[in-house]
Write a protein that holds these residues in place. Structure first.
Motif, PDB file in Angstrom:
ATOM      1  N   ALA A  96       0.873  -1.186   0.000  1.00 18.49           N
ATOM      2  CA  ALA A  96       0.000   0.000   0.000  1.00 18.49           C
ATOM      3  C   ALA A  96       0.903   1.226   0.000  1.00 18.49           C
ATOM      4  CB  ALA A  96      -0.907   0.000   1.226  1.00 18.49           C
ATOM      5  N   LYS A  97       0.793   2.053  -1.036  1.00 19.35           N
ATOM      6  CA  LYS A  97       1.679   3.213  -1.123  1.00 19.35           C
ATOM      7  C   LYS A  97       1.237   4.355  -0.216  1.00 19.35           C
ATOM      8  CE  LYS A  97      -0.438   5.220  -5.228  1.00 19.35           C
ATOM      9  NZ  LYS A  97      -0.255   5.579  -6.611  1.00 19.35           N
ATOM     10  N   CYS A  98       0.020   4.261   0.332  1.00 20.05           N
ATOM     11  CA  CYS A  98      -0.459   5.268   1.281  1.00 20.05           C
ATOM     12  C   CYS A  98      -1.523   4.624   2.177  1.00 20.05           C
ATOM     13  CB  CYS A  98      -1.023   6.482   0.559  1.00 20.05           C
ATOM     14  SG  CYS A  98      -2.424   6.110  -0.506  1.00 20.05           S
ATOM     15  N   SER A  99      -1.873   5.296   3.257  1.00 20.05           N
ATOM     16  CA  SER A  99      -2.811   4.699   4.221  1.00 20.05           C
ATOM     17  C   SER A  99      -4.190   4.452   3.613  1.00 20.05           C
ATOM     18  CB  SER A  99      -2.919   5.566   5.475  1.00 20.05           C
ATOM     19  OG  SER A  99      -3.410   6.846   5.165  1.00 20.05           O
ATOM     20  N   GLN A 100      -4.595   5.239   2.617  1.00 21.89           N
ATOM     21  CA  GLN A 100      -5.894   5.026   1.992  1.00 21.89           C
ATOM     22  C   GLN A 100      -5.958   3.699   1.250  1.00 21.89           C
ATOM     23  OE1 GLN A 100      -4.178   7.893   1.695  1.00 21.89           O
ATOM     24  NE2 GLN A 100      -5.454   9.281   2.867  1.00 21.89           N
ATOM     25  N   GLU A 101      -4.818   3.129   0.894  1.00 21.36           N
ATOM     26  CA  GLU A 101      -4.786   1.888   0.127  1.00 21.36           C
ATOM     27  C   GLU A 101      -4.496   0.654   0.977  1.00 21.36           C
ATOM     28  OE1 GLU A 101      -2.320   2.520  -3.305  1.00 21.36           O
ATOM     29  OE2 GLU A 101      -3.711   3.976  -4.120  1.00 21.36           O
ATOM     30  N   ILE A 102      -4.448   0.815   2.299  1.00 18.83           N
ATOM     31  CA  ILE A 102      -4.306  -0.334   3.187  1.00 18.83           C
ATOM     32  C   ILE A 102      -5.590  -1.152   3.073  1.00 18.83           C
ATOM     33  CG2 ILE A 102      -4.174  -1.042   5.624  1.00 18.83           C
ATOM     34  CD1 ILE A 102      -2.543   1.554   6.097  1.00 18.83           C
ATOM     35  N   PRO A 103      -5.478  -2.481   2.949  1.00 10.94           N
ATOM     36  CA  PRO A 103      -6.699  -3.296   2.847  1.00 10.94           C
ATOM     37  C   PRO A 103      -7.644  -3.052   4.032  1.00 10.94           C
ATOM     38  CG  PRO A 103      -4.766  -4.607   2.351  1.00 10.94           C
ATOM     39  CD  PRO A 103      -4.273  -3.290   2.861  1.00 10.94           C
ATOM     40  N   ARG A 104      -8.948  -3.033   3.763  1.00 15.63           N
ATOM     41  CA  ARG A 104      -9.949  -2.682   4.760  1.00 15.63           C
ATOM     42  C   ARG A 104      -9.822  -3.493   6.049  1.00 15.63           C
ATOM     43  NH1 ARG A 104     -14.247  -3.834   7.189  1.00 15.63           N
ATOM     44  NH2 ARG A 104     -14.518  -5.862   6.275  1.00 15.63           N
ATOM     45  N   ASP A 105      -9.546  -4.788   5.936  1.00 16.13           N
ATOM     46  CA  ASP A 105      -9.476  -5.626   7.133  1.00 16.13           C
ATOM     47  C   ASP A 105      -8.269  -5.314   8.018  1.00 16.13           C
ATOM     48  OD1 ASP A 105      -8.090  -6.670   4.894  1.00 16.13           O
ATOM     49  OD2 ASP A 105      -7.979  -8.663   5.791  1.00 16.13           O
ATOM     50  N   PHE A 106      -7.346  -4.479   7.540  1.00 20.54           N
ATOM     51  CA  PHE A 106      -6.180  -4.089   8.332  1.00 20.54           C
ATOM     52  C   PHE A 106      -6.197  -2.608   8.707  1.00 20.54           C
ATOM     53  CE2 PHE A 106      -4.604  -8.159   7.183  1.00 20.54           C
ATOM     54  CZ  PHE A 106      -3.624  -8.469   8.116  1.00 20.54           C
ATOM     55  N   LYS A 107      -7.195  -1.875   8.300  1.00 21.67           N
ATOM     56  CA  LYS A 107      -7.253  -0.446   8.626  1.00 21.67           C
ATOM     57  C   LYS A 107      -7.542  -0.238  10.102  1.00 21.67           C
ATOM     58  CE  LYS A 107      -8.466   1.465   4.203  1.00 21.67           C
ATOM     59  NZ  LYS A 107      -8.191   2.821   3.854  1.00 21.67           N
ATOM     60  N   GLY A 108      -7.042   0.865  10.636  1.00 19.99           N
ATOM     61  CA  GLY A 108      -7.304   1.226  12.023  1.00 19.99           C
ATOM     62  C   GLY A 108      -8.765   1.576  12.225  1.00 19.99           C
ATOM     63  N   GLU A 109      -9.261   1.364  13.451  1.00 17.34           N
ATOM     64  CA  GLU A 109     -10.677   1.619  13.750  1.00 17.34           C
ATOM     65  C   GLU A 109     -11.085   3.067  13.495  1.00 17.34           C
ATOM     66  OE1 GLU A 109      -8.624   0.296  16.118  1.00 17.34           O
ATOM     67  OE2 GLU A 109      -9.288  -1.781  16.128  1.00 17.34           O
ATOM     68  N   PHE A 110     -10.149   3.988  13.653  1.00 19.05           N
ATOM     69  CA  PHE A 110     -10.483   5.409  13.525  1.00 19.05           C
ATOM     70  C   PHE A 110     -10.094   5.985  12.171  1.00 19.05           C
ATOM     71  CE2 PHE A 110      -9.901   4.559  18.081  1.00 19.05           C
ATOM     72  CZ  PHE A 110     -11.202   4.790  18.477  1.00 19.05           C
ATOM     73  N   ASP A 111      -9.820   5.126  11.217  1.00 15.11           N
ATOM     74  CA  ASP A 111      -9.508   5.574   9.870  1.00 15.11           C
ATOM     75  C   ASP A 111     -10.819   5.949   9.178  1.00 15.11           C
ATOM     76  OD1 ASP A 111      -8.967   5.819   7.134  1.00 15.11           O
ATOM     77  OD2 ASP A 111      -7.468   4.231   7.167  1.00 15.11           O
ATOM     78  N   PRO A 112     -10.968   7.221   8.793  1.00 12.02           N
ATOM     79  CA  PRO A 112     -12.230   7.634   8.162  1.00 12.02           C
ATOM     80  C   PRO A 112     -12.478   6.965   6.813  1.00 12.02           C
ATOM     81  CG  PRO A 112     -10.636   9.428   8.134  1.00 12.02           C
ATOM     82  CD  PRO A 112     -10.023   8.317   8.928  1.00 12.02           C
TER      83      PRO A 112
END
Length: 176
Positions: A139-155
């Motif tokens: 993932a080249k940026c946080s927006q492209e992190i797979p959904r199942d690994f995103k932080g709970e507070f990621d909008p």
């Protein structure tokens, strides 16, 4: 303390207290000065914390990328964690626990890495299940992190659609 000579800094720092903020600031500072890369194994929520952007220099912040495993890494709890007081996994007889997803927060100065190297080795950024030989997703940026690994507070973390939620519920029930 002095840092020994190294080519790449790779670490899994303690996740308690201010260790994560300090290691981010240290790696950002040292990488900016020495032009050396770093890979930090950190919890999934770190990029959503207030200290995350504060700790990173503008140069590092703009070029940090993530390597996310296909499945959660499991951890062996420290010896001081007793089964009846600190770990539900140990209580249920497991030796390994995965209390939250973790993945690699990475930075390499641009002159060290050809622009297409990450895609060639890990597949396109943001791919959920790349048809690639690597067990890591890029993932080249946080927006492209797979959904199942995103932080709970990621909008940008979206709730799965109704069909996906129903499939996940069936899978959970079947696993019991």
């Amino acid at each position: 303390k002095l840092t020994p000579e190294y080519d790449v800094l790779v670490t899994n720092p303690p996740y308690s207290g201010v260790h994560m903020e300090k290691i981010l600031a240290y790696c950002s500072d040292i990488s900016t000065k020495t032009r050396k890369p770093f890979l930090l194994l950190l919890p999934h929520f770190v990029y959503t914390k207030d200290y995350y952007q504060r700790a990173l220099s503008p140069e590092v912040s703009s070029s940090i990328f993530f390597l996310v495993p296909e499945v959660r890494y499991g951890y062996i709890p420290p010896a001081w964690v007793e089964a009846n007081r600190g770990s539900k996994a140990l209580e249920s007889g497991k030796n390994i626990t995965a209390p939250f997803p973790s993945f690699w927060y990475c930075h390499a100065p641009t002159e060290m890495m050809p622009s297409n190297w990450l895609v060639q080795n890990f597949g396109p950024s943001g791919m959920i299940r790349p048809k690639h030989h690597s067990k890591l997703r890029y993932a080249k940026c946080s927006q492209e992190i797979p959904r199942d690994f995103k932080g709970e507070f990621d909008p940008s973390k979206k709730r799965p659609n109704a069909k996906a939620r129903k499939r996940a519920a069936k899978k959970r029930l079947a696993g019991r």
